[in-house]
Design an enzyme around this catalytic site. Structure first.
Site, short mmCIF file in Angstrom:
data_model
loop_
_atom_site.label_atom_id
_atom_site.label_comp_id
_atom_site.label_asym_id
_atom_site.label_seq_id
_atom_site.Cartn_x
_atom_site.Cartn_y
_atom_site.Cartn_z
N ASP A 109 0.88 -1.21 0.06
CA ASP A 109 0.10 0.05 0.01
C ASP A 109 0.78 1.24 -0.06
O ASP A 109 0.32 2.16 0.44
CB ASP A 109 -1.03 -0.11 1.14
CG ASP A 109 -0.11 -0.09 2.56
OD1 ASP A 109 0.99 -0.29 2.73
OD2 ASP A 109 -0.80 -0.19 3.53
N LYS A 160 4.37 3.74 16.02
CA LYS A 160 3.46 4.95 16.40
C LYS A 160 3.70 5.33 17.79
O LYS A 160 2.95 5.21 18.69
CB LYS A 160 2.01 4.14 16.13
CG LYS A 160 1.79 3.60 14.63
CD LYS A 160 0.27 3.48 14.55
CE LYS A 160 0.12 3.00 13.14
NZ LYS A 160 0.45 1.46 12.66
N ASP A 219 2.01 6.90 1.50
CA ASP A 219 1.18 5.78 1.93
C ASP A 219 -0.14 6.12 1.61
O ASP A 219 -0.47 7.35 1.96
CB ASP A 219 1.59 5.80 3.20
CG ASP A 219 0.72 4.83 4.20
OD1 ASP A 219 0.15 3.99 3.56
OD2 ASP A 219 0.62 5.01 5.62
P1 GTP Z 1 -6.14 -0.60 7.76
O1 GTP Z 1 -7.18 -1.74 8.16
O2 GTP Z 1 -6.93 0.39 7.14
O3 GTP Z 1 -5.02 -0.36 8.81
O4 GTP Z 1 -5.22 -1.23 6.43
P2 GTP Z 1 -4.42 -2.60 6.18
O5 GTP Z 1 -4.48 -3.64 7.37
O6 GTP Z 1 -4.87 -3.36 5.09
O7 GTP Z 1 -2.98 -2.18 5.87
P3 GTP Z 1 -1.79 -1.99 7.08
O8 GTP Z 1 -1.23 -0.61 6.68
O9 GTP Z 1 -2.20 -1.98 8.54
O10 GTP Z 1 -0.73 -2.90 6.63
C1 GTP Z 1 0.54 -2.85 5.75
C2 GTP Z 1 0.49 -3.91 4.54
O11 GTP Z 1 0.43 -5.20 5.21
C3 GTP Z 1 -0.73 -3.71 3.74
O12 GTP Z 1 -0.13 -3.78 2.45
C4 GTP Z 1 -1.53 -4.96 4.10
O13 GTP Z 1 -2.23 -5.21 2.83
C5 GTP Z 1 -0.77 -5.86 4.44
N1 GTP Z 1 -1.36 -6.72 5.50
C6 GTP Z 1 -1.76 -6.18 6.68
N2 GTP Z 1 -2.39 -7.23 7.38
C7 GTP Z 1 -2.20 -8.22 6.61
C8 GTP Z 1 -2.44 -9.64 6.87
O14 GTP Z 1 -3.08 -10.19 7.82
N3 GTP Z 1 -2.14 -10.65 5.84
C9 GTP Z 1 -1.54 -10.19 4.76
N4 GTP Z 1 -1.28 -11.28 3.87
N5 GTP Z 1 -1.13 -8.77 4.41
C10 GTP Z 1 -1.58 -8.11 5.32
#
Ligand code: GTP
Length: 356
Positions: A109, A160, A219
């Site tokens: 992302d 954070k 981001d």
């Molecule tokens: P929010 O729910 O808005 O916080 O978004 P997010 O959880 O999709 O993104 P976050 O910034 O927390 O995660 C960073 C990256 O890790 C993103 O590209 C997510 O798609 C990926 N990611 C987060 N949780 C998982 C998971 O449980 N499994 C996998 N395969 N990827 C994850």
């Protein structure tokens, strides 16, 4: 060289747009984010990508088929109803990645001008277990912040920190090179956060190294950031200023119009209007600081300023949609409706009253 892209999160902060598409497929100036990432990885000499996703994200990616840019692409799927966080998917993909050489891991992302070759070289020159791309931001409180010591070794890694308590303005850019020994630090089969549970351990062992990046880094976690990312990319890419022949409207650049866009008379498009494929725009419409996804339809006399309109959505005549408003895919905003201040409409819903 192999790269694992973490793309199985639920993008909750981008709802309702993310109810019907994963974050990695959000268009950035009319091209899916994943395709931008593939292009950069292919340019950096990566030949194989593993997409760590959930089953639904895999379905969407297979359906949309973003160009693979010559990369071999494989999927590693989180178990049903058991998301593995940001470290679990790395352990799960251990066999696909192999233990022969260091590999790249990146968040699916972020839009970033990261020189992955430089990241890998830095990793190989040091005794690091993990080398993290770092970028400088004004307010680090929403990110993982690092404290550096000699040789760009990361002394502390704090996810954070409360406002005003961050040890520096250098943050985790969401891209790393990891040595295969990192697999041994990640427990199998459960959700685990690389930021909160793995990096602090590696930092404590003195084997987490930072590598600063200078280019664009964005981001796209929240709608405001998503809009801002599109504007920055639009500014940064060369775009044609030749008005498409069929368009009888005023175009205020920078603007991005994808194929098949139709615009009615006396409309004013831009600045910062990003219009997807086959969008139909009526007469006397004004659009600025906004993104319209493909196949949407915008009626006569509509005003769109600072809004996102999802795929196939319909905006009725005289509607006025303002700052931070999001109309999700296939939603319908009826005639004369005014929307303000971050109001949102869920996918396929219909709205006929003002939301102020
Ligand atoms: P929010 O729910 O808005 O916080 O978004 P997010 O959880 O999709 O993104 P976050 O910034 O927390 O995660 C960073 C990256 O890790 C993103 O590209 C997510 O798609 C990926 N990611 C987060 N949780 C998982 C998971 O449980 N499994 C996998 N395969 N990827 C994850």
């Amino acid at each position: 060289m192999k790269a694992l892209i973490l793309a199985g999160g639920f993008a909750t902060r981008l709802r309702p747009l993310s109810c019907s598409r994963p974050k990695s497929l959000f268009p950035l100036v009319n091209k899916p984010l994943l395709q931008w990432i593939f292009e950069r990885l292919a340019d950096s000499g990566v030949d194989e990508v593993i997409l760590a996703v959930n089953a639904l994200t895999q379905f969407y990616i297979r359906q949309q088929k973003p160009s693979k840019c010559g990369l071999k692409v494989r999927f590693s799927i989180d178990p049903p109803k058991k998301p593995l966080g940001t470290a679990g998917p790395i352990k799960k993909a251990e066999k696909l990645i192999g233990r022969n050489e260091p590999f790249i891991v990146l968040n699916g992302d972020i839009f970033a001008d990261i020189d992955y070759k430089k990241l890998l070289e830095t990793h190989k020159k040091t005794n690091a277990l993990a080398t993290m791309a770092l970028c400088m931001v004004e307010d680090p409180s929403c990110f993982g912040v690092v404290e550096l010591c000699e040789g760009d070794c990361i002394k502390r890694f704090i996810e954070k920190p409360p406002k005003g308590q961050a040890p520096s303005n250098l943050i985790n850019a969401g891209a790393y090179v990891l040595s295969p020994e990192v697999f041994d630090l990640i427990p199998e089969g459960r959700a685990i956060s690389i930021e909160r549970e793995i990096f602090p351990q590696i930092a404590a062992a003195g084997r987490l190294v930072g590598c600063r990046i200078n280019g664009l880094w964005i981001d796209i976690g929240k709608p405001v950031e998503y809009l801002e990312a599109n504007k920055l990319i639009l500014d940064s890419i060369a775009h044609t200023k030749t008005k498409p022949k069929k368009i009888m409207a005023e175009i205020n650049y920078p603007v991005a119009l994808d194929q098949g866009v139709v615009v009615g008379e006396n409309s004013i498009i831009g600045p910062y209007a990003i219009i997807g494929k086959n969008v139909k725009i009526g007469n006397n419409v004004t659009i600025s600081d906004s993104i319209v996804f493909s196949d949407a339809e915008i009626g006569d006399d509509v005003k769109l300023h600072g809004a996102v309109v999802g795929e196939g959505a319909y905006i009725g005549r005289h509607a006025d949609i303002g700052n931070g408003c999001v109309i999700a895919d296939q939603a319908k905003v009826k005639e004369n409706v005014h929307m303000r201040d971050g109001s949102t409409v869920c996918p396929a819903k219909e709205i006929s009253e003002n939301i102020l």
